[in-house]
Scaffold this motif. Structure first.
Motif, short mmCIF file in Angstrom:
data_model
loop_
_atom_site.label_atom_id
_atom_site.label_comp_id
_atom_site.label_asym_id
_atom_site.label_seq_id
_atom_site.Cartn_x
_atom_site.Cartn_y
_atom_site.Cartn_z
N ALA A 134 0.83 -1.21 0.00
CA ALA A 134 0.00 0.00 0.00
C ALA A 134 0.86 1.26 0.00
O ALA A 134 0.55 2.24 -0.70
CB ALA A 134 -0.92 -0.01 1.22
N MET A 135 1.94 1.25 0.75
CA MET A 135 2.80 2.44 0.83
C MET A 135 3.52 2.70 -0.49
O MET A 135 3.82 3.85 -0.82
CB MET A 135 3.82 2.25 1.95
CG MET A 135 3.23 2.24 3.34
SD MET A 135 4.48 1.89 4.62
CE MET A 135 5.59 3.28 4.40
N MET A 136 3.79 1.65 -1.26
CA MET A 136 4.52 1.80 -2.51
C MET A 136 3.60 1.90 -3.73
O MET A 136 4.07 1.77 -4.87
CB MET A 136 5.48 0.62 -2.69
CG MET A 136 6.64 0.60 -1.73
SD MET A 136 7.73 -0.84 -1.99
CE MET A 136 9.11 -0.41 -0.92
N HIS A 137 2.32 2.11 -3.51
CA HIS A 137 1.39 2.26 -4.63
C HIS A 137 1.85 3.44 -5.50
O HIS A 137 2.21 4.50 -4.98
CB HIS A 137 -0.02 2.51 -4.12
CG HIS A 137 -1.07 2.41 -5.19
ND1 HIS A 137 -1.37 3.46 -6.04
CD2 HIS A 137 -1.88 1.39 -5.56
CE1 HIS A 137 -2.32 3.10 -6.87
NE2 HIS A 137 -2.65 1.84 -6.61
N PRO A 138 1.87 3.28 -6.82
CA PRO A 138 2.46 4.32 -7.69
C PRO A 138 1.76 5.67 -7.63
O PRO A 138 2.40 6.71 -7.87
CB PRO A 138 2.39 3.71 -9.09
CG PRO A 138 1.36 2.63 -8.98
CD PRO A 138 1.43 2.12 -7.58
N THR A 139 0.46 5.71 -7.34
CA THR A 139 -0.27 6.99 -7.34
C THR A 139 -0.82 7.36 -5.97
O THR A 139 -0.91 8.55 -5.65
CB THR A 139 -1.43 6.94 -8.36
OG1 THR A 139 -2.31 5.85 -8.02
CG2 THR A 139 -0.89 6.76 -9.77
N GLN A 140 -1.19 6.39 -5.16
CA GLN A 140 -1.83 6.68 -3.88
C GLN A 140 -0.99 6.30 -2.67
O GLN A 140 -1.42 6.51 -1.54
CB GLN A 140 -3.18 5.95 -3.81
CG GLN A 140 -4.13 6.32 -4.93
CD GLN A 140 -5.41 5.49 -4.91
OE1 GLN A 140 -5.60 4.65 -4.03
NE2 GLN A 140 -6.29 5.73 -5.87
N GLY A 141 0.18 5.76 -2.90
CA GLY A 141 1.03 5.33 -1.79
C GLY A 141 1.65 6.50 -1.05
O GLY A 141 1.86 7.59 -1.62
N VAL A 142 1.95 6.29 0.21
CA VAL A 142 2.52 7.34 1.05
C VAL A 142 3.88 7.80 0.52
O VAL A 142 4.20 8.99 0.53
CB VAL A 142 2.66 6.83 2.51
CG1 VAL A 142 3.39 7.85 3.36
CG2 VAL A 142 1.30 6.51 3.08
N ILE A 143 4.68 6.86 0.03
CA ILE A 143 6.04 7.21 -0.41
C ILE A 143 5.99 8.14 -1.62
O ILE A 143 6.62 9.22 -1.62
CB ILE A 143 6.83 5.92 -0.75
CG1 ILE A 143 6.98 5.06 0.51
CG2 ILE A 143 8.20 6.27 -1.33
CD1 ILE A 143 7.67 3.74 0.27
N ASN A 144 5.25 7.79 -2.65
CA ASN A 144 5.19 8.64 -3.84
C ASN A 144 4.43 9.93 -3.59
O ASN A 144 4.73 10.97 -4.19
CB ASN A 144 4.55 7.87 -5.01
CG ASN A 144 5.52 6.89 -5.63
OD1 ASN A 144 6.66 6.77 -5.21
ND2 ASN A 144 5.07 6.17 -6.65
N THR A 145 3.44 9.89 -2.71
CA THR A 145 2.72 11.12 -2.35
C THR A 145 3.65 12.10 -1.65
O THR A 145 3.62 13.31 -1.92
CB THR A 145 1.53 10.78 -1.44
OG1 THR A 145 0.66 9.86 -2.10
CG2 THR A 145 0.75 12.05 -1.10
#
Length: 300
Positions: A134-145
């Motif tokens: 979930a954190m590494m989701h390309p558009t909604q993940g915490v990291i990319n956000t």
């Protein structure tokens, strides 16, 4: 004198043979070892030479192994396994050593930091995989956000074929470096303080103390971390499966995930052959490496 010799000979002649009683204590361990290791290993070797189902087995020789090494995605899984194991074990050794040195020094909040570093080891691997997915989701993940707030475009951590395996490896390091740190801490605190005091008297710097004292005398801990990390990396499955299912495509597949997919597809003989390949791979890497590292330790 003659009487003494006769008494000694008489005692020798009447001495009872050694009792087999102490050997009986080995029996429970031998039964458990045979049932849980020897029998499954021998059975796997046999079934890897067959095309089998739950009710039937047809002997086909080495065909399963030929097919295993002729399938590109199976060979890719073997290569990925080696890359994954070397990457995770190398990072755990380096980071575990640095954290071990840090957390055995006189720093503020040392006990709290020790708990923080070790906490991921206690968390379920599947839970870690789902959380980081979930954190590494390309558009909604915490990291990319978070990266987007600074104007940095976040990559597809688990969707980019070039990054998927490395991303899972970094999560594996995050989860497992705490155990490596604890092993290094135990090795470092066992080093006598006299060595450091003598080095301080000679004017040695902190780096010189680390290089000449800590690093060589912590070699038993290093060997333990290398062996355990390599075994864990070669056999890794649950984290990879919970994060990528071996995807995208087959780019993050390792031998264990390939074996599982073959079982799912009903190719039981081929998957059993993969298990044998994995067993041989681990043995061929770990046994010579362990002998080599232990010899180096003796030389030190």
């Amino acid at each position: 004198m003659a009487g003494d010799d006769q008494r000694v000979a008489s005692r020798t002649a009447t001495r009872r043979p050694p009792s087999p009683y102490p050997s009986w204590f080995y029996l429970p361990a031998a039964i458990i070892y045979g049932a849980l290791f020897l029998f499954p290993t021998i059975a796997s070797l046999f079934f890897s030479l067959t095309r089998w189902t739950l009710f039937d087995a047809t002997f086909i020789g080495l065909d399963n192994f030929r097919q295993f090494f002729s399938e590109p995605f199976l060979v890719q899984g073997l290569v990925n396994t080696l890359i994954y194991a070397v990457t995770t074990s190398g990072l755990k050794v380096v980071l575990g050593l640095l954290l071990g040195v840090l957390l055995t020094s006189q720093i503020i909040g040392r006990d709290y930091l020790r708990s923080v570093v070790f906490f991921p080891v206690l968390v379920s691997t599947v839970g870690v995989g789902i959380t980081f997915t979930a954190m590494m989701h390309p558009t909604q993940g915490v990291i990319n956000t978070t990266l987007a707030l600074f104007g940095v475009p976040g990559p597809g951590w688990l969707t980019d074929p070039r990054l998927a395996l490395l991303s899972v490896a970094l999560v594996d390091v995050w989860k497992g470096v705490g155990l490596a740190t604890v092993i290094y801490m135990a090795g470092i605190v066992s080093i006598p303080l006299d060595f450091y005091e003598a080095a301080s008297i000679d004017g040695a710097s902190a780096w010189q103390k680390f290089w000449a004292i800590t690093l060589p005398l912590a070699m038993p801990a290093t060997i333990t971390v290398i062996i355990l990390s390599l075994i864990g990396g070669l056999r890794s499955f649950d984290l990879i499966w919970s994060m990528t299912r071996g995807g995208p495509g087959f780019t993050s597949d390792v031998i264990a995930s390939v074996i599982y997919k073959q079982y799912q597809a009903g190719f039981y003989g081929l998957s059993t052959a993969g298990n044998v390949v994995l067993f041989v791979l681990v043995a061929l890497i770990i046994v010579p490496l362990s002998i080599f590292l232990n010899r180096k330790q003796v030389e030190l």
